[in-house]
Design an enzyme around this catalytic site. Structure first.
Site, short mmCIF file in Angstrom:
data_model
loop_
_atom_site.label_atom_id
_atom_site.label_comp_id
_atom_site.label_asym_id
_atom_site.label_seq_id
_atom_site.Cartn_x
_atom_site.Cartn_y
_atom_site.Cartn_z
N ASP A 216 0.90 -1.15 0.00
CA ASP A 216 0.00 0.00 0.00
C ASP A 216 0.94 1.21 0.00
OD1 ASP A 216 -1.51 2.27 1.15
OD2 ASP A 216 -3.08 0.78 1.48
N THR B 244 -2.26 5.36 -5.01
CA THR B 244 -2.50 6.79 -5.27
C THR B 244 -2.10 7.67 -4.09
OG1 THR B 244 -4.76 6.50 -4.50
CG2 THR B 244 -4.40 6.42 -6.88
N ASP B 245 -2.12 7.11 -2.85
CA ASP B 245 -1.95 7.95 -1.67
C ASP B 245 -0.65 8.76 -1.70
OD1 ASP B 245 -4.36 7.11 -0.73
OD2 ASP B 245 -3.56 5.70 0.74
#
Ligand code: ASN
Length: 355
Positions: A71, A103-104
């Site tokens: 992530d 995307t973070d």
């Protein structure tokens, strides 16, 4: 690092066919729900089963996957070094690169790679998705397919976009000008201070004037010394000298991105300026960027920013926080000379600021 390498069996047959290296780092694009209902990354082999159409492309595709996809909230300096190294090592063998990334923190990674890959002359396109590829309404397929097209797009045998970009939901943006602005809708990225490099509709419409020129005389150099002893301090009404002094007293801290108000303004009271003065006197570099997404820092425009200039805060002009904090880490890694770092912070490295 123990990479997994997969060569896809696409239709690409001839030596003239374009080639792309996909670097799969993780992110929602390749996630699945675990027993508890949380999204966790899974392996790329399974992703390809979800988009069999990829095999019909007339592009030779190789995939290098992080051994344990992440992530992107877990991205670290070491991951940036890995991504940049993979591109550097494989640079001559491919026409372009697609980095599948969560995307973070995509805007941070794209910014950092734009500095680390000096003399880049090929497309490096970051993309990802808001919904996993297995979801029926996923945006993953469109983002990946368009990114592959952009990574191989050429005019007169020259790459159209020889720079680090983010492609997401119809927009191609310069990586170090991008910001994640949405966590729910598909239009997750924006670039307030620089025009998109392309928009995809029926065709991909490139804005050639906004794209960095192709400069074949340049050779790629990997600059991978980084120093992450930095922090971001966001001002808010009510901040006290205790808070500021405690931040500036962090052992080994070398640089601070100060997120100020509007066009680079801060409290003008003496306790605030004294705290900054003490920090600068002990060797910290303070870089001023605005909390506003659009516009720029103009130190001296208001009385409330004139003092920042006087005490030696460096203006970050129209840089995003993402571009600024990665630039600070990058320049601190490249040099020990504080004056040189302060000067280089005000000069664009890869189109991240307008001077
Ligand atoms: N948490 C995810 C990530 O950044 C979000 C996404 O990819 N849409 O890895």
């Amino acid at each position: 690092m123990n990479y997994k390498i997969v060569r896809l069996n696409t239709r690409a047959k001839t030596s003239k066919t374009s080639s792309v290296l996909i670097i799969y780092t993780g992110g929602t694009l390749g996630m699945a729900y675990d027993e508890s209902g949380a999204l966790v990354p899974f392996n790329f082999g399974q992703i390809l089963e979800k988009i069999p159409i990829i095999n019909n492309l007339d592009v030779a595709i190789t995939v290098i996957s992080f051994p344990s996809p992440i992530d992107s909230s877990n991205v670290s300096v070491l991951h940036w070094k890995d991504m940049a190294y993979i591109i550097y090592e494989n640079y001559d063998s491919y026409d372009g690169f697609v980095v599948l990334h969560g995307t973070d923190t995509m805007a941070y990674s794209a910014s950092m790679l734009s500095y680390m890959l000096k003399g880049l002359n090929k497309p490096v396109i970051f993309t990802g998705a808001q919904l996993p590829i297995s979801a029926l309404r996923s945006d993953a397929r469109e983002n990946l397919m368009s990114s592959l097209e952009i990574a191989t797009a050429k005019i007169d045998d020259k790459p159209i976009v020889p720079e680090v970009c983010i492609f997401f939901n119809h927009l191609l943006l310069r990586g170090n000008r991008s910001k994640k602005v949405q966590s729910v809708h598909f239009d997750a990225f924006e670039s307030e201070n620089y025009s998109p490099l392309a928009e995809s509709g029926i065709v991909i419409d490139y804005q050639l004037a906004a794209i960095r020129p192709y400069e074949p005389s340049k050779k790629l150099k990997l600059l991978n010394e980084l120093d992450n002893r930095v922090m971001v301090l966001k001002l808010f009404p009510g901040i006290t000298d205790k808070i500021m002094d405690a931040c500036f007293a962090i052992p080994d801290l070398r640089g601070v991105v100060l997120e100020t108000y509007g066009s680079g303004n801060s409290p003008s009271e003496s306790w605030f300026m004294k705290s900054l003065e003490r920090a600068i006197a002990k060797g910290l570099i303070i870089l001023n960027v605005s909390q506003c997404n659009g516009g720029r820092v103009i130190q001296g425009r208001y009385e409330t920013s004139r003092e920042l200039l006087n005490v030696g805060v460096v203006s970050g002009a129209d840089m995003t926080t993402e571009a600024a904090v990665t630039k600070l880490m990058f320049l601190l890694g490249q040099s020990k000379d504080r004056e040189e770092i302060r000067r280089k912070l005000t000069i664009p490295i890869a189109g991240e600021m307008t001077t």
